[in-house]
Design an enzyme around this catalytic site. Sequence first.
Site, PDB file in Angstrom:
ATOM      1  N   HIS A   1       0.822  91.627  51.807  1.00  0.00           N
ATOM      2  CA  HIS A   1       1.040  90.171  51.816  1.00  0.00           C
ATOM      3  C   HIS A   1       0.760  89.589  53.194  1.00  0.00           C
ATOM      4  O   HIS A   1       1.444  89.918  54.163  1.00  0.00           O
ATOM      5  CB  HIS A   1       2.483  89.858  51.400  1.00  0.00           C
TER       6      HIS A   1
ATOM      7  N   HIS B   1      -0.602  85.803  55.212  1.00  0.00           N
ATOM      8  CA  HIS B   1      -1.190  84.468  55.373  1.00  0.00           C
ATOM      9  C   HIS B   1      -1.736  84.489  56.802  1.00  0.00           C
ATOM     10  O   HIS B   1      -0.996  84.245  57.757  1.00  0.00           O
ATOM     11  CB  HIS B   1      -0.152  83.361  55.235  1.00  0.00           C
TER      12      HIS B   1
ATOM     13  N   GLN C   1      -0.998  82.094  59.822  1.00  0.00           N
ATOM     14  CA  GLN C   1       0.363  81.982  60.354  1.00  0.00           C
ATOM     15  C   GLN C   1       0.593  82.860  61.593  1.00  0.00           C
ATOM     16  O   GLN C   1       1.569  82.649  62.318  1.00  0.00           O
ATOM     17  CB  GLN C   1       1.392  82.286  59.260  1.00  0.00           C
TER      18      GLN C   1
ATOM     19  N   ARG D   1       8.916  75.797  57.621  1.00  0.00           N
ATOM     20  CA  ARG D   1       7.763  75.429  56.811  1.00  0.00           C
ATOM     21  C   ARG D   1       7.150  74.110  57.292  1.00  0.00           C
ATOM     22  O   ARG D   1       5.942  73.929  57.289  1.00  0.00           O
ATOM     23  CB  ARG D   1       8.150  75.318  55.329  1.00  0.00           C
TER      24      ARG D   1
ATOM     25  N   HIS E   1       1.002  80.306  43.431  1.00  0.00           N
ATOM     26  CA  HIS E   1       1.814  80.324  44.657  1.00  0.00           C
ATOM     27  C   HIS E   1       3.270  80.679  44.392  1.00  0.00           C
ATOM     28  O   HIS E   1       3.863  81.518  45.067  1.00  0.00           O
ATOM     29  CB  HIS E   1       1.729  78.969  45.368  1.00  0.00           C
TER      30      HIS E   1
ATOM     31  N   ARG F   1       7.602  77.023  41.644  1.00  0.00           N
ATOM     32  CA  ARG F   1       7.778  75.619  42.024  1.00  0.00           C
ATOM     33  C   ARG F   1       6.442  74.919  42.245  1.00  0.00           C
ATOM     34  O   ARG F   1       6.359  73.695  42.198  1.00  0.00           O
ATOM     35  CB  ARG F   1       8.707  75.489  43.244  1.00  0.00           C
TER      36      ARG F   1
ATOM     37  N   HIS G   1       4.820  84.370  44.890  1.00  0.00           N
ATOM     38  CA  HIS G   1       6.101  84.260  45.616  1.00  0.00           C
ATOM     39  C   HIS G   1       7.183  83.986  44.577  1.00  0.00           C
ATOM     40  O   HIS G   1       7.036  83.055  43.784  1.00  0.00           O
ATOM     41  CB  HIS G   1       6.091  83.052  46.554  1.00  0.00           C
TER      42      HIS G   1
ATOM     43  N   GLU H   1      12.391  83.698  46.736  1.00  0.00           N
ATOM     44  CA  GLU H   1      12.550  83.974  48.167  1.00  0.00           C
ATOM     45  C   GLU H   1      13.795  83.285  48.712  1.00  0.00           C
ATOM     46  O   GLU H   1      14.454  83.810  49.607  1.00  0.00           O
ATOM     47  CB  GLU H   1      11.303  83.486  48.931  1.00  0.00           C
TER      48      GLU H   1
ATOM     49  N   HIS I   1       8.613  88.770  47.802  1.00  0.00           N
ATOM     50  CA  HIS I   1       9.962  88.276  48.140  1.00  0.00           C
ATOM     51  C   HIS I   1      10.821  88.126  46.879  1.00  0.00           C
ATOM     52  O   HIS I   1      11.392  87.059  46.642  1.00  0.00           O
ATOM     53  CB  HIS I   1       9.953  86.891  48.810  1.00  0.00           C
TER      54      HIS I   1
ATOM     55  N   ASP J   1       3.148  89.226  56.005  1.00  0.00           N
ATOM     56  CA  ASP J   1       3.415  87.850  55.615  1.00  0.00           C
ATOM     57  C   ASP J   1       3.146  86.825  56.721  1.00  0.00           C
ATOM     58  O   ASP J   1       2.008  86.455  56.960  1.00  0.00           O
ATOM     59  CB  ASP J   1       4.867  87.770  55.104  1.00  0.00           C
TER      60      ASP J   1
HETATM   61 ZN   LIG Z   1       4.043  84.458  51.645  1.00  0.00          ZN
END
Ligand SMILES: [Zn+2]
Length: 461
Positions: free
Chosen positions: A55, A57, A60, A82, A206, A209, A235, A238, A272, A323
């Site tokens: 995992h 991104h 980030q 976030r 994703h 939600r 995800h 989490e 997660h 992550d």
């Molecule tokens: Zn993630």
Amino acid sequence: MTQSLIAAHALLPTGWARNVRLAWNDQGRLTHVEPDTEATPTTKGPLIPGTPNLHSHAFQRGIAGLTEFRGAEASDSFWSWRTLMYRFALRLDPAQLEAIALGLYVEMLEAGYTSVCEFHYVHHQGDGRPYADDAELAHALMRAAQRAGIGLTLLPVLYQTSGFGAKPPNEGQRRFIRSTDSMLRLLEKLKPLCDAQGARLGLAPHSLRAVPPDALREALAGLDAIDAGAPVHIHIAEQTQEVDDCIAWSGQRPVAWLLDHAPVDARWCLVHATHMDADEYRRAAASGAVAGLCPTTEANLGDGLFDLPAWRAADGVWGIGSDSHICVSAAEELLMLEYSQRLATRRRNVAAEPSQPNVATAMTLAAVQGGARASGRALGGLAVGQQADFSVLDAAHPALASLDAPTMLSSHVFASHRSNAIDAVWVAGRPRVQAGRHPLHDSATAGFVAARRHLLQEDKP
Ligand SMILES: [Zn+2]
């Protein structure tokens, strides 16, 4: 042309073996794994299988370490992190993404990760309009992986709503949003390119939600038409707020909802899956889905604690991901996972297995098995038919010197104090790191620093 080497000690799926001859073909697949040979060893330290990073991104990595102060909210949380992450994501251009990803992938290789699952959700230009080439940012990630020589599972992310019940997306999410049709066109475009690069293409809805039920169903059907075995990552659960919101929306917890409404099986990686009840642990493990654990990120964001003993009691498969890249080290993720379980259970060596009492050995084998399944690639360790992905530990490192091979791995995970005890890393039978260094180390690091500096300068009013 076949290549080969002899390892004095190698960690095979069945455990440690001596004088192992490994040979592989032009495609980098192992053709021989033969213990107890008479030949003289050709490697300096013990061989361990390469760890798939399930995992990531990539962008980030550019904000790792930049959000470690208390914000305006009395109780700082995932959601304030976030907000900062979105600000950074809104400025990124393709060249900066490629530079950050290249720097990151070089770091990953030097830290024992031999492949990466890229959960890729920044798709569009800063104002939310698609690029002229709709796959522009996916290409940037693919180029970075190819230049670094790390294996890739590319998971374009479907992101449509800002909350359960089809809440419209917010301004900060404008670079992520895609219709289901637009996602399927992107996958069709990327499939031959991934095949040509030896990468695996999958899909990442994703989260519950961000993807309404109809879109989830249509996207999965579309993916099946492209590649019925492609990996699916999501995800899930989490944050406790996410669990509460899911219950308010559907009457069910997220993992329970997913298991009841999607064909969850061994293709799936539940990233997660932190907040599950006992029934969810049992059912999710039985589905064959991989628990995608990201121990240092989950600790950094204050997510909560995964119950590893409950998961293992149900024979659940797990792997590790970095992550948000607050830490880029396969060994340190294992350390964090084991220590968090020790703190929670007040026991030691929690992740050891009945068949494998050495906890670092048991965790390495588990993370390789789970990482391979989540990657959808032949990365299952040092066995015939699997890719020749492995690390050679530095037997001269002070924490490892003069120990036996299993204890060297223990010391690598628990006692090498973040200094790198990895001497060499091979991917698909090719040496990518030698004497602890990737050949692009200096240039990739400079490119990463320049991209971050540029992005942060733009942050000033
Ligand atoms: Zn993630």
